[in-house]
Scaffold this active site. Structure first.
Site, short mmCIF file in Angstrom:
data_model
loop_
_atom_site.label_atom_id
_atom_site.label_comp_id
_atom_site.label_asym_id
_atom_site.label_seq_id
_atom_site.Cartn_x
_atom_site.Cartn_y
_atom_site.Cartn_z
CD GLU A 83 -1.50 -0.26 3.58
OE1 GLU A 83 -2.16 0.78 3.73
OE2 GLU A 83 -1.69 -1.29 4.25
CB CYS A 120 -2.55 -4.69 6.45
SG CYS A 120 -2.00 -3.12 7.06
CG HIS A 243 -2.71 -6.72 10.47
ND1 HIS A 243 -1.54 -6.39 9.84
CD2 HIS A 243 -3.31 -5.55 10.79
CE1 HIS A 243 -1.44 -5.07 9.76
NE2 HIS A 243 -2.51 -4.54 10.34
#
Ligand code: HMG
Length: 444
Positions: A83, A120, A243
């Site tokens: 990203e 993500c 994550h």
């Protein structure tokens, strides 16, 4: 179905380190414990002046290919998840292939290349794409190279500034993998959210507190979706890599996940004597009282020996690297898996054929939870990594140097800062081409 999954993995950190307790907290006049205990972060990785998402990705990929004695023709697909891309059209995977072609005799002209975007979670989505491509029998005996690479920078002074990080994780996806197979069941939790986004801007607009709520809501939905496909029990999983924007976030998610997975199991019954049974919505007149009761139960749950033993075994090892490098966005959950396996190897744990519950997340927002099975070759593969060396060798930057390097990587700034480290045997950013493209060379 043929077993498909992660056959090899590589880790590449940005070569600079910002110490959060010593340098960041001191500058902000904050208690260092806010970072080390509250967020659970000790340091962030940053790219030096000659590093960026392409160099970190290409350097990780090269080490992986060299270790596995691979040539470009062995790779049928290069998927990059990021990203932090600097080009709205040309994918980072083409830049990475261009780098690698400088050092191999053959090329990647017959490999399918792309770039995945969903905050993500796109690292995991790229792994899914590669697994599906192989499972569909389209790979012609070739493997896929999936690389999650990011320079996770926030605007100076933003609430997320302490959670920055930079690095890449390269993964070789193949049949009969050595590290883990990716199992077919996947649970999703997905909704249109505006908690963290970059509408045509480099640095994110973030609603930090809300982003944490959204993370938990989507994770819960994903777990519910997975549970429609298979039973779960806290003891099923050797590790639960999440994550990890910062370890404190995982602390909250893990408590929620454990409570959920333990419901209606012998674990809930065994804990009932100590802390009662979990509140059920039907026993409450309104949602708010139910939520309060759930919170009270969860607080008590996290104090029990049963929970703490599980957390120390299944969660804590997955946070060991993140605490030293910060948020790597697309690579973060893959760093968590790697950290857990590294810990297991160093502690002589027998993980062969054990299951992992992998919990990925991307703002905007989507969670995906799937299971993986650890394969007998995992220890040998993890033993090849140079994580500790890379972390120790990072150059520790002062506050002034941090300000300079943040500007170097700010697309709106023009700076002329000398690198803090000397490149050796690696790809480096080497200036701009005639159409505004970034150029790279390999430095011996
Ligand atoms: P903040 O306001 O600076 O921190 O920002 P805080 O005041 O909330 O404190 C953080 C924690 O430290 C708290 O713990 C404090 O109590 C504790 P909690 O109560 O939450 O358990 N604390 C202390 N502990 C010990 N001693 C002390 C002390 N002082 C405070 N002295 C915030 C926190 C997360 C909002 C900020 O860092 C932020 O905006 N981060 C960026 C957004 C983010 O990471 N969100 C996470 C979920 S969204 C996600 O993961 C997606 C993402 O990766 C992007 C993507 O998908 O692309 C971000």
């Amino acid at each position: 179905m043929t077993d498909v999954g992660i056959d090899a993995v590589e880790f590449r950190t940005g070569k600079l380190k910002l110490d959060l307790a010593e340098t960041f907290a001191e500058e902000k006049d904050d208690d260092p414990a806010k970072y080390t205990k509250g967020l659970g972060l000790h340091a962030s990785s940053f790219p030096d002046a000659y590093e960026d998402i392409v160099t970190m990705a290409a350097n990780a990929a090269k080490r992986l290919m060299d270790r596995r004695d691979l040539q470009p023709q062995d790779i049928g697909r290069i998927d990059v998840a990021t990203e932090s891309a600097f080009d709205h059209s040309k994918p980072v995977s083409t830049y990475v292939a261009g780098c690698l072609e400088q050092v191999y005799d053959t090329n990647f002209h017959h490999a399918n290349k792309g770039e995945r975007k969903f905050a993500c979670i796109s690292g995991t989505q790229s792994v899914d794409d590669a697994v599906n491509w192989i499972a569909a029998g389209k790979n012609r005996d070739r493997a896929a190279l999936v690389i999650a690479t990011d320079t996770a920078l926030y605007e100076r002074g933003d609430s997320g500034e302490a959670t920055q990080g930079a690095g890449a994780v390269a993964m070789l996806i193949d049949e009969d993998p050595d590290v883990v197979t990716i199992e077919p069941e996947q649970g999703f939790g997905s909704a249109d959210e505006t908690d963290f986004l970059k509408p045509n801007q480099q640095f994110p607009s973030v609603d930090g507190k809300r982003s944490m709520q959204v993370y938990l809501m989507r994770m819960r939905e994903a777990l519910e979706d997975l549970e429609m496909q298979r039973d779960t029990h806290p003891d099923d999983f050797a590790l639960v890599p999440f994550h990890t924007p910062f370890p404190g976030m995982v602390r909250k998610a893990a408590a929620l996940g454990y409570r959920h997975v333990a419901r209606n199991t012998d674990v809930e019954e065994e804990l009932a004597e100590e802390i009662g049974r979990q509140p059920r919505p039907e026993a409450f007149d309104d949602e708010e009282t139910y939520r309060d009761a759930l919170k009270e139960y969860t607080d008590k749950l996290t104090e029990t020996d049963t929970y703490q033993e599980w957390y120390g075994r299944a969660i804590e090892p997955t946070l060991e690297i993140s605490a030293q490098v910060g948020n790597w966005y697309t690579g973060s959950v893959h760093v968590a898996r790697l950290a857990g396996l590294k810990h297991a190897r160093e502690n002589g744990l027998d993980f062969d054929n054990r299951e992992l519950l992998v919990c990925s997340y991307g703002s905007g927002a989507q969670a995906e939870i799937h299971t993986e099975t650890v394969q007998p070759g995992w220890e040998e593969e993890i033993a090849q990594l140079s994580v500790d060396n890379q972390l120790v060798e990072r150059y520790d930057i002062s506050w002034d140097q941090y300000e300079q390097i943040h500007d170097v990587h700010n697309h709106d700034e023009t700076t002329d800062v000398d690198a803090f480290t000397t490149p050796e045997d690696e790809f480096v950013f080497d200036g701009w081409g005639r159409m505004g493209e970034r150029k790279y060379t390999y430095v011996e």
